[in-house]
Design a protein around this motif. Structure first.
Motif, PDB file in Angstrom:
ATOM      1  N   PRO A 248     -32.055  11.161 -36.523  1.00 52.98           N
ATOM      2  CA  PRO A 248     -33.127  11.559 -35.611  1.00 52.98           C
ATOM      3  C   PRO A 248     -33.031  10.925 -34.222  1.00 52.98           C
ATOM      4  O   PRO A 248     -33.857  11.190 -33.359  1.00 52.98           O
ATOM      5  CB  PRO A 248     -34.388  11.069 -36.332  1.00 52.98           C
ATOM      6  CG  PRO A 248     -33.927   9.855 -37.061  1.00 52.98           C
ATOM      7  CD  PRO A 248     -32.521  10.168 -37.503  1.00 52.98           C
TER       8      PRO A 248
ATOM      9  N   ALA B 202     -31.156  15.832 -36.498  1.00 51.00           N
ATOM     10  CA  ALA B 202     -32.263  15.101 -37.124  1.00 51.00           C
ATOM     11  C   ALA B 202     -32.412  15.507 -38.593  1.00 51.00           C
ATOM     12  O   ALA B 202     -32.614  14.645 -39.461  1.00 51.00           O
ATOM     13  CB  ALA B 202     -33.554  15.351 -36.365  1.00 51.00           C
TER      14      ALA B 202
ATOM     15  N   ASP C 186     -27.176  20.405 -31.408  1.00 53.86           N
ATOM     16  CA  ASP C 186     -28.594  20.736 -31.557  1.00 53.86           C
ATOM     17  C   ASP C 186     -29.295  19.493 -32.104  1.00 53.86           C
ATOM     18  O   ASP C 186     -28.981  19.029 -33.206  1.00 53.86           O
ATOM     19  CB  ASP C 186     -28.748  21.918 -32.520  1.00 53.86           C
ATOM     20  CG  ASP C 186     -30.180  22.395 -32.654  1.00 53.86           C
ATOM     21  OD1 ASP C 186     -31.080  21.545 -32.877  1.00 53.86           O
ATOM     22  OD2 ASP C 186     -30.397  23.607 -32.556  1.00 53.86           O
ATOM     23  N   VAL C 187     -30.227  18.935 -31.346  1.00 57.17           N
ATOM     24  CA  VAL C 187     -30.873  17.681 -31.740  1.00 57.17           C
ATOM     25  C   VAL C 187     -31.714  17.836 -32.999  1.00 57.17           C
ATOM     26  O   VAL C 187     -31.857  16.880 -33.770  1.00 57.17           O
ATOM     27  CB  VAL C 187     -31.713  17.073 -30.588  1.00 57.17           C
ATOM     28  CG1 VAL C 187     -30.840  16.727 -29.396  1.00 57.17           C
ATOM     29  CG2 VAL C 187     -32.858  17.986 -30.183  1.00 57.17           C
ATOM     30  N   ASP C 188     -32.258  19.021 -33.231  1.00 54.04           N
ATOM     31  CA  ASP C 188     -33.059  19.249 -34.434  1.00 54.04           C
ATOM     32  C   ASP C 188     -32.176  19.316 -35.676  1.00 54.04           C
ATOM     33  O   ASP C 188     -32.532  18.782 -36.732  1.00 54.04           O
ATOM     34  CB  ASP C 188     -33.896  20.516 -34.290  1.00 54.04           C
ATOM     35  CG  ASP C 188     -34.912  20.398 -33.159  1.00 54.04           C
ATOM     36  OD1 ASP C 188     -35.488  19.308 -32.985  1.00 54.04           O
ATOM     37  OD2 ASP C 188     -35.117  21.395 -32.437  1.00 54.04           O
TER      38      ASP C 188
ATOM     39  N   GLY D 107     -35.528  14.612 -26.855  1.00 48.45           N
ATOM     40  CA  GLY D 107     -36.218  15.832 -27.264  1.00 48.45           C
ATOM     41  C   GLY D 107     -37.062  16.499 -26.193  1.00 48.45           C
ATOM     42  O   GLY D 107     -37.145  17.715 -26.139  1.00 48.45           O
TER      43      GLY D 107
ATOM     44  N   ARG E 274     -32.892  13.387 -31.043  1.00 41.24           N
ATOM     45  CA  ARG E 274     -34.157  14.098 -30.858  1.00 41.24           C
ATOM     46  C   ARG E 274     -35.235  13.148 -30.353  1.00 41.24           C
ATOM     47  O   ARG E 274     -36.007  13.486 -29.458  1.00 41.24           O
ATOM     48  CB  ARG E 274     -34.599  14.780 -32.138  1.00 41.24           C
ATOM     49  CG  ARG E 274     -35.900  15.565 -31.931  1.00 41.24           C
ATOM     50  CD  ARG E 274     -36.246  16.463 -33.077  1.00 41.24           C
ATOM     51  NE  ARG E 274     -36.439  15.734 -34.319  1.00 41.24           N
ATOM     52  CZ  ARG E 274     -36.624  16.323 -35.489  1.00 41.24           C
ATOM     53  NH1 ARG E 274     -36.623  17.644 -35.584  1.00 41.24           N
ATOM     54  NH2 ARG E 274     -36.799  15.612 -36.567  1.00 41.24           N
TER      55      ARG E 274
ATOM     56  N   ARG F  14     -31.544  22.728 -28.360  1.00 37.91           N
ATOM     57  CA  ARG F  14     -32.283  23.097 -29.573  1.00 37.91           C
ATOM     58  C   ARG F  14     -32.393  24.617 -29.578  1.00 37.91           C
ATOM     59  O   ARG F  14     -32.359  25.268 -28.518  1.00 37.91           O
ATOM     60  CB  ARG F  14     -33.633  22.415 -29.667  1.00 37.91           C
ATOM     61  CG  ARG F  14     -34.704  22.912 -28.776  1.00 37.91           C
ATOM     62  CD  ARG F  14     -36.121  22.354 -29.088  1.00 37.91           C
ATOM     63  NE  ARG F  14     -36.174  21.134 -29.822  1.00 37.91           N
ATOM     64  CZ  ARG F  14     -36.596  19.956 -29.341  1.00 37.91           C
ATOM     65  NH1 ARG F  14     -37.015  19.875 -28.103  1.00 37.91           N
ATOM     66  NH2 ARG F  14     -36.608  18.893 -30.100  1.00 37.91           N
TER      67      ARG F  14
END
Length: 81
Positions: free
Chosen positions: A44, A39, A34-36, A51, A47, A6
């Motif tokens: 999602p 999402a 990037d997990v954000d 996360g 994340r 992230r």
């Protein structure tokens, strides 16, 4: 291999640098996710699952390590392929 990250994560940046060096030496494909961003794009799942563990390294879709790059184990797993 996938590195889950992230923005603004210093541990993620360190892991990315370590993996970049290893990628040059051991010749593997590295995808940075990037997990954000995932999402916000409608997925999602990453994340929600990872996360709190970032950075996370997935090897062939399976969690290999989190927070730190387990370089010794990663080398062993990559050379065994």
């Amino acid at each position: 291999m996938t590195l889950l990250t992230r923005a603004g994560c210093s541990m993620c940046e360190r892991a990315a640098r370590q993996l970049a060096v290893l990628r040059e030496e051991l010749n593997f494909e590295l995808v940075d996710t990037d997990v954000d961003v995932a999402a916000e794009a409608g997925d999602p799942t990453l994340r929600a699952r990872y996360g709190d563990l970032l950075p996370v390294i997935l090897l062939n879709g399976t969690e290999h390590s989190y927070w730190d790059v387990d370089e010794q184990q990663l080398r062993a797993d990559l050379t065994a392929r």
